[in-house]
Design an enzyme around this catalytic site. Structure first.
Site, PDB file in Angstrom:
ATOM      1  N   CYS A  80       0.838  -1.209   0.000  1.00  0.00           N
ATOM      2  CA  CYS A  80       0.000   0.000   0.000  1.00  0.00           C
ATOM      3  C   CYS A  80       0.872   1.258   0.000  1.00  0.00           C
ATOM      4  O   CYS A  80       1.546   1.522  -0.984  1.00  0.00           O
ATOM      5  CB  CYS A  80      -0.975  -0.054   1.169  1.00  0.00           C
ATOM      6  SG  CYS A  80      -2.313   1.130   0.998  1.00  0.00           S
ATOM      7  N   HIS A 168      -3.736  -5.207   0.278  1.00  0.00           N
ATOM      8  CA  HIS A 168      -3.203  -5.672   1.569  1.00  0.00           C
ATOM      9  C   HIS A 168      -3.186  -7.205   1.637  1.00  0.00           C
ATOM     10  O   HIS A 168      -4.191  -7.813   1.990  1.00  0.00           O
ATOM     11  CB  HIS A 168      -4.065  -5.121   2.715  1.00  0.00           C
ATOM     12  CG  HIS A 168      -3.850  -3.658   2.942  1.00  0.00           C
ATOM     13  ND1 HIS A 168      -2.884  -3.175   3.796  1.00  0.00           N
ATOM     14  CD2 HIS A 168      -4.453  -2.581   2.392  1.00  0.00           C
ATOM     15  CE1 HIS A 168      -2.905  -1.854   3.778  1.00  0.00           C
ATOM     16  NE2 HIS A 168      -3.849  -1.464   2.931  1.00  0.00           N
ATOM     17  N   GLU A 170      -1.931  -8.996   3.831  1.00  0.00           N
ATOM     18  CA  GLU A 170      -2.066  -9.451   5.226  1.00  0.00           C
ATOM     19  C   GLU A 170      -3.516  -9.511   5.684  1.00  0.00           C
ATOM     20  O   GLU A 170      -3.826 -10.137   6.698  1.00  0.00           O
ATOM     21  CB  GLU A 170      -1.258  -8.530   6.158  1.00  0.00           C
ATOM     22  CG  GLU A 170      -1.833  -7.128   6.399  1.00  0.00           C
ATOM     23  CD  GLU A 170      -1.530  -6.133   5.264  1.00  0.00           C
ATOM     24  OE1 GLU A 170      -1.144  -6.581   4.166  1.00  0.00           O
ATOM     25  OE2 GLU A 170      -1.710  -4.916   5.470  1.00  0.00           O
ATOM     26  N   SER A 222       2.674 -12.524  38.548  1.00  0.00           N
ATOM     27  CA  SER A 222       1.349 -11.978  38.822  1.00  0.00           C
ATOM     28  C   SER A 222       0.293 -13.074  38.826  1.00  0.00           C
ATOM     29  O   SER A 222      -0.856 -12.830  39.144  1.00  0.00           O
ATOM     30  CB  SER A 222       0.996 -10.967  37.737  1.00  0.00           C
ATOM     31  OG  SER A 222       0.834 -11.652  36.503  1.00  0.00           O
ATOM     32  N   GLY A 223       0.680 -14.273  38.412  1.00  0.00           N
ATOM     33  CA  GLY A 223      -0.320 -15.322  38.235  1.00  0.00           C
ATOM     34  C   GLY A 223      -0.801 -15.367  36.793  1.00  0.00           C
ATOM     35  O   GLY A 223      -1.450 -16.309  36.370  1.00  0.00           O
ATOM     36  N   GLY A 224      -0.483 -14.329  36.017  1.00  0.00           N
ATOM     37  CA  GLY A 224      -0.912 -14.274  34.620  1.00  0.00           C
ATOM     38  C   GLY A 224       0.015 -15.072  33.714  1.00  0.00           C
ATOM     39  O   GLY A 224       1.070 -15.556  34.137  1.00  0.00           O
ATOM     40  N   VAL A 225      -0.409 -15.189  32.451  1.00  0.00           N
ATOM     41  CA  VAL A 225       0.316 -16.042  31.510  1.00  0.00           C
ATOM     42  C   VAL A 225       1.727 -15.511  31.234  1.00  0.00           C
ATOM     43  O   VAL A 225       2.705 -16.267  31.274  1.00  0.00           O
ATOM     44  CB  VAL A 225      -0.432 -16.100  30.149  1.00  0.00           C
ATOM     45  CG1 VAL A 225       0.234 -17.059  29.199  1.00  0.00           C
ATOM     46  CG2 VAL A 225      -1.878 -16.462  30.347  1.00  0.00           C
ATOM     47  N   ASP A 226       1.837 -14.196  30.948  1.00  0.00           N
ATOM     48  CA  ASP A 226       3.119 -13.676  30.461  1.00  0.00           C
ATOM     49  C   ASP A 226       4.233 -13.817  31.493  1.00  0.00           C
ATOM     50  O   ASP A 226       5.317 -14.329  31.187  1.00  0.00           O
ATOM     51  CB  ASP A 226       2.977 -12.206  30.043  1.00  0.00           C
ATOM     52  CG  ASP A 226       1.872 -12.008  29.017  1.00  0.00           C
ATOM     53  OD1 ASP A 226       1.494 -12.998  28.379  1.00  0.00           O
ATOM     54  OD2 ASP A 226       1.395 -10.879  28.855  1.00  0.00           O
ATOM     55  N   SER A 227       3.972 -13.356  32.718  1.00  0.00           N
ATOM     56  CA  SER A 227       5.049 -13.437  33.713  1.00  0.00           C
ATOM     57  C   SER A 227       5.354 -14.900  34.040  1.00  0.00           C
ATOM     58  O   SER A 227       6.507 -15.264  34.281  1.00  0.00           O
ATOM     59  CB  SER A 227       4.700 -12.642  34.972  1.00  0.00           C
ATOM     60  OG  SER A 227       3.575 -13.182  35.612  1.00  0.00           O
ATOM     61  N   SER A 228       4.340 -15.766  34.016  1.00  0.00           N
ATOM     62  CA  SER A 228       4.574 -17.182  34.342  1.00  0.00           C
ATOM     63  C   SER A 228       5.444 -17.846  33.276  1.00  0.00           C
ATOM     64  O   SER A 228       6.382 -18.583  33.597  1.00  0.00           O
ATOM     65  CB  SER A 228       3.258 -17.951  34.450  1.00  0.00           C
ATOM     66  OG  SER A 228       2.402 -17.316  35.358  1.00  0.00           O
TER      67      SER A 228
END
Ligand code: XMP
Length: 514
Positions: A80, A168, A170, A222-228
């Protein structure tokens, strides 16, 4: 082996991230960088994509890039604006069409064997979205595809250095868009297509070992996915040199601190659990302003975290579970911040530690796949996002331990019911939803239970579908399900006599109520 990568120069289009996603789906690693920050010093670059842009190439403040050290060194694909920019740069002409070319169009080709479009069907549907169009190609460029209204829908430089498409590839509606990106990445750039969660883990573990050596590292869980996932990856690389700190601010879901601590211990993490709920509750007493609550929780968290970290000798690094969309948003080049991030802002500077972010190149679903590959339990990987300040942003007004107790009980009933309810297609309702929770409203209303008049609180239920939390639709939960949850809450949660369901989407509402 050096990691191959395609560099995407971002000119500010909304679909730049999507180009990145598509390349990753092709098992090709890519990095999105601002249009003027080409990483000439990096090894492994095999190709370059110029993204779209909200600007016109002839606008005085349009973003421009010097391609003299790029063209001829790496194959370049302009999408584009990227295609129009190159056409104009090398002597072609781009003009306003007077009307936006927006929506579906069919491609036709003078040369069916062009490497970029190899395998395309005549009439293949593509997605157009532009107000300008190329009206003349530069000398030495040839058209390789047209639509009924766009003559230069795709072109290439005859010396085989540049390609441009005004549509596009994508976008979902470009039926063979993935094929075009594959032709570019694999046949033109020579991608080995060896990017996968497993290869990411191997190369990250190796890099982290080298980068961190025997240094001590701390990480806030934190118990969340990313930090775990970040913790488990680091644990694989440096084992006991990593100490994780999990602060309980008392605003987590019912029983969550204990159950997540058990999960972390089973995963072999070196984790210190700190119960600081009393401290947080005292700091929050009499505060009802949402932003003040957030600030108090953030600064209390930093104090507790710092105190714990100081007890560990010789810490040099702070690791964080920052993921790619966080980085891309924070470097948004058009200057329009869509969502501010509320993680442990300020902590690295304050503690004067070096920052280690092993997931900073991953999209959320890739983080999940890496987690699965690392052998983490699915319930930890597939859990819904949960805000850092926890239930404090779901209790409207002052936060007290009693209100947290009421909300935890109601939320627990709702979330467990979502986990148990099987949809017709066999999926559990929980997995069909981006995020759900209960909100405690600062209103009382009259009810009747048995022969008694009640005057008690109201709980709102919120469940949304989304792909990135930037926009969200309220989830159309079955009536029968809502009826069951409402009954269970009113019959079991002392202090609540009314349950509502939030049917607002984002925008204009937000996911959280505060
Ligand atoms: P909103 O309410 O802005 O939420 O639509 C979008 C996403 O961000 C989460 N959220 C937060 N996360 N600290 C966090 O770590 C916060 O202060 C915060 N506020 C909202 C929210 O749960 C949703 O996933």
């Amino acid at each position: 082996m050096v990691q191959q990568k395609i560099i995407i120069l971002d000119f500010g289009s909304q679909t730049t991230q999507l180009i990145g996603r598509r390349l990753r789906e092709l098992h090709t690693f890519c990095e999105i960088v601002p249009y003027d920050k080409f990483p000439f010093e990096e090894e492994g670059v095999i190709g370059v994509i110029l993204s779209g842009s909200p600007y016109s190439v002839y606008a005085p403040d349009a973003f421009k890039v010097d391609l003299s050290n790029i063209r001829g060194h790496y194959p370049v694909l302009g999408i584009c604006y990227g295609a129009q920019f190159m056409a104009q740069l090398y002597g072609g002409c781009v003009e306003a069409t007077g009307s936006r070319e927006y929506g579906r169009a069919q491609l036709h080709f003078p040369d069916k064997n062009n490497v970029l479009l190899r395998g395309f069907r005549d009439g293949s549907q593509v997605w157009m979205s532009h107000g300008d169009t190329i009206t003349a190609l530069p000398h030495g460029f040839s058209v390789i595809a047209s639509t009924d209204t766009v003559k230069y829908a795709a072109y290439q430089a005859d010396d085989g250095t540049l390609w441009g498409v005004q549509f596009h590839p994508e976008a979902f509606h470009s039926e063979q868009g993935m094929l075009l990106l594959k032709n570019f990445a694999v046949d033109i750039c020579g991608s080995r297509q060896d990017w996968s969660p497993a290869s990411f883990i191997d190369s990250s573990v190796e890099t982290l070992k080298r980068q961190l050596d025997n240094d001590r590292v701390i990480l806030g869980l934190s118990g969340g996915v990313d930090s775990s996932v970040a913790a488990v990856l680091l644990n694989r690389a440096i084992g006991k040199s990593l100490t994780c700190i999990f602060v309980n601010h008392g605003l987590l879901r019912k029983g969550e601190f204990e159950s997540v601590m058990r999960d972390y211990e089973c995963l072999g993490l070196n984790v210190i659990g700190v119960d600081a709920s009393t401290r947080f509750f005292s700091a929050l007493r009499y505060v009802d302003d949402p932003e003040k609550k957030r600030k108090i929780i953030g600064s209390c968290f930093i104090d507790v975290f710092e105190e714990e970290a100081r007890k560990i000798d010789g810490v040099k690094w702070l690791a964080q579970g920052t993921i790619y969309p966080d980085c891309i948003e924070s470097m948004n080049i058009t200057g329009k911040v869509i969502k501010s991030h509320h993680n442990v802002g300020g902590l690295p500077e304050k503690m004067q530690l070096r920052l280690c972010e092993p997931l900073r190149w991953l999209f959320k679903d890739e983080v999940r796949r890496v987690g699965i590959q690392l052998g983490m339990p699915e319930h930890l990987i597939n859990r819904h996002p949960f805000p850092g300040p926890g239930l404090a942003v779901r209790i409207l007004g002052e936060v007290t331990p009693e209100k947290v107790r009421i909300l935890q009980d109601a939320d627990d009933i709702f979330i467990n019911a979502l986990r148990k309810w099987k949809c017709k297609d066999g999926h559990f309702l929980y997995d069909m939803i981006w995020q759900a929770g209960a909100i405690l409203l600062p209103v009382r209303s009259v009810g009747v239970m048995g022969d008694e008049r009640t005057y008690e609180q109201t709980v709102a239920l919120r469940a949304v579908t989304s792909t990135d939390a930037m926009s969200a639709d309220w989830a159309q939960l079955p009536y029968q399900f809502l009826a069951q949850v409402s009954n269970e809450i009113i019959n079991n949660v002392k202090g609540v006599n009314r349950v509502c369901y939030d049917i607002s989407s984002k925008p204009p509402a937000t996911i959280e109520w505060e």
